[in-house]
Design a protein around this motif. Structure first.
Motif, short mmCIF file in Angstrom:
data_model
loop_
_atom_site.label_atom_id
_atom_site.label_comp_id
_atom_site.label_asym_id
_atom_site.label_seq_id
_atom_site.Cartn_x
_atom_site.Cartn_y
_atom_site.Cartn_z
N LEU A 195 0.84 -1.20 0.00
CA LEU A 195 0.00 0.00 0.00
C LEU A 195 0.88 1.25 0.00
O LEU A 195 1.88 1.31 0.72
CB LEU A 195 -0.91 0.01 1.23
N PRO A 196 0.51 2.25 -0.79
CA PRO A 196 1.31 3.48 -0.81
C PRO A 196 1.32 4.16 0.56
O PRO A 196 0.30 4.19 1.26
CB PRO A 196 0.58 4.36 -1.85
N GLN A 256 -14.62 5.53 -2.49
CA GLN A 256 -13.27 4.98 -2.68
C GLN A 256 -12.51 4.89 -1.35
O GLN A 256 -11.69 3.98 -1.17
CB GLN A 256 -12.49 5.85 -3.66
N ALA A 272 -10.68 1.62 -0.02
CA ALA A 272 -9.27 1.60 0.37
C ALA A 272 -9.10 1.00 1.76
O ALA A 272 -8.16 0.22 2.00
CB ALA A 272 -8.70 3.02 0.32
N LYS A 324 -9.46 -2.74 1.57
CA LYS A 324 -8.25 -3.36 1.03
C LYS A 324 -7.19 -3.51 2.13
O LYS A 324 -6.57 -4.56 2.27
CB LYS A 324 -7.70 -2.55 -0.13
N ILE A 365 -4.09 10.08 -2.60
CA ILE A 365 -4.37 9.43 -3.88
C ILE A 365 -3.15 9.60 -4.78
O ILE A 365 -2.72 10.74 -5.03
CB ILE A 365 -5.62 10.03 -4.54
N THR A 366 -2.58 8.52 -5.23
CA THR A 366 -1.40 8.59 -6.07
C THR A 366 -1.78 9.00 -7.49
O THR A 366 -2.95 9.03 -7.87
CB THR A 366 -0.68 7.24 -6.12
N ASP A 372 -1.52 7.43 -10.17
CA ASP A 372 -2.21 6.38 -10.94
C ASP A 372 -3.50 5.92 -10.28
O ASP A 372 -4.05 4.87 -10.62
CB ASP A 372 -1.28 5.19 -11.18
N HIS A 374 -4.22 5.04 -7.07
CA HIS A 374 -4.22 4.18 -5.89
C HIS A 374 -4.31 5.03 -4.62
O HIS A 374 -3.86 6.17 -4.58
CB HIS A 374 -2.95 3.32 -5.85
N TRP A 375 -4.89 4.44 -3.57
CA TRP A 375 -5.05 5.14 -2.31
C TRP A 375 -3.98 4.69 -1.32
O TRP A 375 -3.67 3.49 -1.22
CB TRP A 375 -6.44 4.86 -1.72
N GLY A 376 -3.41 5.66 -0.61
CA GLY A 376 -2.42 5.36 0.40
C GLY A 376 -2.81 5.94 1.74
O GLY A 376 -3.80 6.68 1.86
#
Length: 295
Positions: free
Chosen positions: A98-99, A142, A146, A149, A167-168, A170, A172-174
């Motif tokens: 995960l980011p 979202q 996240a 996940k 939010i990155t 691309d 993805h959620w960090g």
């Protein structure tokens, strides 16, 4: 990009380290601040500049008397162990894929972390200002996805809030800011259920569209971690008696914290009541096996 080049980005150069140390000695002693080192914005978290709030101290002192596990406080820490906790959880999230922010520097009083952007709460605020309600509430859904996940990977944030998510580029959620560790004071499923309740305090309060909390609920419970639903029911049963009281004063001076508790508890009580039983991992496997046998 090779691993050596990537690793170099995870540490400060000698010049940046020297500049940081000068800043820590002579600069303003704020809990969280930012500066530019090696041409990049970094965040400095100081653990030695604030005393523990009285309410937090009382929560910790009363934890042994708490009637329910989810009410317990994270284990108490001093400056050094608080830093160890945050680093340990940050690395656990990173190992799980995960980011999260990169750890650039640490000692027994300070953490220096890479900048992460955009922060989800900032994006929500911007979309709300522009009246983009569909996009705004899409981010809330979202956020629930996240968290699901992270929980599915056996993790617990401890204090999930859109300001602690990002939010990155691309999509993805960090996660950042791992200052709580409820999973060290209660079973993991209980701590994860408390995560769900806390994130729904924000989802129900910030939602612009009436169906958003249900969409977020469905997103989280599409593949729920084992036992979380049952633990969440216990939390909601505990707070349910507050609904009539808070509802009676909802429009007569109830503060924002009370409104969050009211909205989230009222919604989750209804949503969980409509769900006959959210299957655990084991029951899902049993049902799949049964369907295969019947076929």
């Amino acid at each position: 990009m090779d691993d050596e080049t990537e690793n170099k980005r995870d540490v400060l150069s000698p010049e940046a380290t020297a500049a940081l140390l000068r800043l820590l000695i002579t600069g303003e002693r704020r809990r969280v601040s930012s500066t530019v080192l090696d041409g990049h914005t970094v965040w400095i978290k100081r653990y030695d500049v604030e005393r523990q709030p009285l309410a937090k101290w009382l929560h910790g002192a009363m934890t042994p008397l708490m009637p329910a596990a989810f009410l317990r406080a994270s284990p108490s820490t001093n400056t050094a162990t608080a830093i160890e906790r945050e680093v340990r959880k940050l690395e656990a999230f990173r190992r799980a894929g995960l980011p999260t922010a990169k750890l650039l520097f640490r000692n027994d009083r300070v953490l220096v972390l890479s900048n992460v952007a955009p922060i989800a709460q900032s994006e929500l605020d911007m979309l709300a200002r522009h009246g983009e309600h569909d996009a705004h509430d899409g981010l809330l859904v979202q956020a629930a996805e996240a968290l699901c996940k992270a929980h599915g990977l056996g993790l617990c944030h401890g204090r999930p809030h859109p300001r602690d998510m990002f939010i990155t580029g691309d999509g993805h959620w960090g996660f950042v800011d791992f200052e709580e560790e409820p999973e060290a004071a209660m079973p993991l499923a209980t701590a994860q259920a408390r995560d769900v309740w806390l994130v729904f305090l924000q989802i129900c309060m910030q939602a612009k569209l009436p169906d958003t909390p249900q969409r977020a609920f469905d997103a989280y419970f599409s593949e729920p971690p084992r036992l979380v639903a049952d633990e969440l029911r216990r939390i909601i049963r505990f707070f349910a008696p507050l609904i009539p009281l808070l509802g009676a004063i909802e429009h007569w001076g109830l503060g924002s914290d009370g409104k969050r508790v009211l909205k989230a508890t009222r919604f989750l009580k209804s949503a969980l009541g409509k769900t006959v039983e959210i299957p655990t991992d084991k029951s899902q496997k049993d049902m799949k096996a049964k369907r295969g046998y019947e076929a």
